[in-house]
Write a protein that holds these residues in place. Structure first.
Motif, PDB file in Angstrom:
ATOM      1  N   GLY A 149      50.246  34.564  40.504  1.00  0.00           N
ATOM      2  CA  GLY A 149      50.899  35.750  41.041  1.00  0.00           C
ATOM      3  C   GLY A 149      50.542  36.958  40.207  1.00  0.00           C
ATOM      4  O   GLY A 149      49.737  36.876  39.270  1.00  0.00           O
ATOM      5  N   PHE A 150      51.142  38.084  40.551  1.00  0.00           N
ATOM      6  CA  PHE A 150      50.843  39.309  39.820  1.00  0.00           C
ATOM      7  C   PHE A 150      51.989  40.309  39.921  1.00  0.00           C
ATOM      8  O   PHE A 150      52.816  40.242  40.839  1.00  0.00           O
ATOM      9  CB  PHE A 150      49.554  39.963  40.340  1.00  0.00           C
ATOM     10  CG  PHE A 150      49.708  40.541  41.728  1.00  0.00           C
ATOM     11  CD1 PHE A 150      50.146  41.842  41.916  1.00  0.00           C
ATOM     12  CD2 PHE A 150      49.421  39.774  42.847  1.00  0.00           C
ATOM     13  CE1 PHE A 150      50.296  42.369  43.190  1.00  0.00           C
ATOM     14  CE2 PHE A 150      49.566  40.283  44.126  1.00  0.00           C
ATOM     15  CZ  PHE A 150      50.007  41.589  44.295  1.00  0.00           C
ATOM     16  N   PHE A 151      51.996  41.223  38.980  1.00  0.00           N
ATOM     17  CA  PHE A 151      52.853  42.399  39.001  1.00  0.00           C
ATOM     18  C   PHE A 151      51.938  43.598  38.781  1.00  0.00           C
ATOM     19  O   PHE A 151      51.180  43.618  37.806  1.00  0.00           O
ATOM     20  CB  PHE A 151      53.902  42.365  37.873  1.00  0.00           C
ATOM     21  CG  PHE A 151      54.946  41.301  38.057  1.00  0.00           C
ATOM     22  CD1 PHE A 151      56.123  41.583  38.723  1.00  0.00           C
ATOM     23  CD2 PHE A 151      54.743  40.034  37.557  1.00  0.00           C
ATOM     24  CE1 PHE A 151      57.081  40.598  38.901  1.00  0.00           C
ATOM     25  CE2 PHE A 151      55.694  39.044  37.722  1.00  0.00           C
ATOM     26  CZ  PHE A 151      56.869  39.330  38.405  1.00  0.00           C
ATOM     27  N   LEU A 152      51.971  44.567  39.673  1.00  0.00           N
ATOM     28  CA  LEU A 152      51.216  45.802  39.516  1.00  0.00           C
ATOM     29  C   LEU A 152      52.188  46.861  39.012  1.00  0.00           C
ATOM     30  O   LEU A 152      53.186  47.156  39.670  1.00  0.00           O
ATOM     31  CB  LEU A 152      50.585  46.222  40.843  1.00  0.00           C
ATOM     32  CG  LEU A 152      49.765  47.500  40.822  1.00  0.00           C
ATOM     33  CD1 LEU A 152      48.615  47.417  39.818  1.00  0.00           C
ATOM     34  CD2 LEU A 152      49.238  47.797  42.224  1.00  0.00           C
ATOM     35  N   LEU A 208      49.611  42.723  35.675  1.00  0.00           N
ATOM     36  CA  LEU A 208      49.975  41.533  34.914  1.00  0.00           C
ATOM     37  C   LEU A 208      49.612  40.352  35.800  1.00  0.00           C
ATOM     38  O   LEU A 208      50.194  40.166  36.872  1.00  0.00           O
ATOM     39  CB  LEU A 208      51.475  41.498  34.607  1.00  0.00           C
ATOM     40  CG  LEU A 208      52.088  42.669  33.858  1.00  0.00           C
ATOM     41  CD1 LEU A 208      53.551  42.363  33.540  1.00  0.00           C
ATOM     42  CD2 LEU A 208      51.320  42.999  32.609  1.00  0.00           C
ATOM     43  N   LEU A 209      48.622  39.583  35.372  1.00  0.00           N
ATOM     44  CA  LEU A 209      48.192  38.399  36.118  1.00  0.00           C
ATOM     45  C   LEU A 209      48.862  37.179  35.518  1.00  0.00           C
ATOM     46  O   LEU A 209      48.791  36.957  34.304  1.00  0.00           O
ATOM     47  CB  LEU A 209      46.672  38.247  36.043  1.00  0.00           C
ATOM     48  CG  LEU A 209      45.872  39.371  36.688  1.00  0.00           C
ATOM     49  CD1 LEU A 209      44.404  39.264  36.309  1.00  0.00           C
ATOM     50  CD2 LEU A 209      46.043  39.322  38.194  1.00  0.00           C
ATOM     51  N   ILE A 210      49.504  36.394  36.334  1.00  0.00           N
ATOM     52  CA  ILE A 210      50.179  35.183  35.883  1.00  0.00           C
ATOM     53  C   ILE A 210      49.166  34.037  35.977  1.00  0.00           C
ATOM     54  O   ILE A 210      48.814  33.595  37.066  1.00  0.00           O
ATOM     55  CB  ILE A 210      51.422  34.888  36.741  1.00  0.00           C
ATOM     56  CG1 ILE A 210      52.310  36.129  36.872  1.00  0.00           C
ATOM     57  CG2 ILE A 210      52.180  33.688  36.197  1.00  0.00           C
ATOM     58  CD1 ILE A 210      52.762  36.749  35.566  1.00  0.00           C
ATOM     59  N   ALA A 216      53.906  46.848  42.901  1.00  0.00           N
ATOM     60  CA  ALA A 216      53.808  45.718  43.824  1.00  0.00           C
ATOM     61  C   ALA A 216      53.878  44.426  43.029  1.00  0.00           C
ATOM     62  O   ALA A 216      53.541  44.402  41.841  1.00  0.00           O
ATOM     63  CB  ALA A 216      52.498  45.768  44.610  1.00  0.00           C
ATOM     64  N   SER A 217      54.297  43.356  43.685  1.00  0.00           N
ATOM     65  CA  SER A 217      54.274  42.029  43.065  1.00  0.00           C
ATOM     66  C   SER A 217      54.247  40.980  44.162  1.00  0.00           C
ATOM     67  O   SER A 217      54.756  41.203  45.256  1.00  0.00           O
ATOM     68  CB  SER A 217      55.485  41.812  42.148  1.00  0.00           C
ATOM     69  OG  SER A 217      56.675  41.771  42.891  1.00  0.00           O
ATOM     70  N   THR A 264      50.260  31.951  30.751  1.00  0.00           N
ATOM     71  CA  THR A 264      49.702  33.142  30.112  1.00  0.00           C
ATOM     72  C   THR A 264      49.869  34.331  31.049  1.00  0.00           C
ATOM     73  O   THR A 264      49.639  34.210  32.255  1.00  0.00           O
ATOM     74  CB  THR A 264      48.203  32.936  29.819  1.00  0.00           C
ATOM     75  OG1 THR A 264      48.066  31.816  28.955  1.00  0.00           O
ATOM     76  CG2 THR A 264      47.588  34.162  29.168  1.00  0.00           C
ATOM     77  N   VAL A 265      50.251  35.463  30.494  1.00  0.00           N
ATOM     78  CA  VAL A 265      50.315  36.698  31.264  1.00  0.00           C
ATOM     79  C   VAL A 265      49.178  37.590  30.770  1.00  0.00           C
ATOM     80  O   VAL A 265      49.183  38.045  29.631  1.00  0.00           O
ATOM     81  CB  VAL A 265      51.682  37.400  31.098  1.00  0.00           C
ATOM     82  CG1 VAL A 265      51.701  38.700  31.896  1.00  0.00           C
ATOM     83  CG2 VAL A 265      52.816  36.477  31.519  1.00  0.00           C
TER      84      VAL A 265
END
Length: 118
Positions: free
Chosen positions: A80-83, A5-7, A44-45, A106-107
């Motif tokens: 930022g991101f959430f893996l 998830l790319l912020i 990861a984030s 946008t995500v």
């Protein structure tokens, strides 16, 4: 299957917030990440600093070029991101809909795969 998830946020959005508003936005994302970790979905984030201190590196024909930020042509940046480890694309999208950042930016949901796969 891993999904990112790319912020994706407007470049100057952070400057429009007070420090208290920024801290609350960050805290809501930390809570979101903690919930994902508790559910066994988070790999990861990270939150990324503004692109004002960033650099872009290119190597063409053996010659390297470094361009320092800010990048005037950019309208958005990755904040930022959430893996995640999800079973399906639909699951990753459902999680993205729950992300607090979806309220102010946008995500983008992307599966991880080798660059030769389309």
């Amino acid at each position: 299957m891993p999904y990112m998830l790319l912020i994706v946020e407007p470049v100057d959005q952070r400057l429009s917030r007070t420090e208290a508003e920024g801290r609350e936005a960050y805290a809501s994302m930390v809570r979101f990440g903690a919930d994902l970790k508790e559910r066994g979905l988070l790999l990861a984030s990270e939150s990324l600093k503004s692109q004002h201190d960033a650099a872009r590196v290119e190597v063409r024909g053996g010659a390297s070029r470094v361009v320092d930020g800010p990048f005037a042509e950019a309208k958005e940046m990755i904040g930022g991101f959430f893996l995640l480890d999800c079973q399906t694309r639909d699951e990753a999208i459902a999680i993205a809909k729950q992300c607090p950042a979806a309220e102010w930016c946008t995500v983008e949901v992307r599966a991880l795969a080798p660059c030769y796969e389309t």
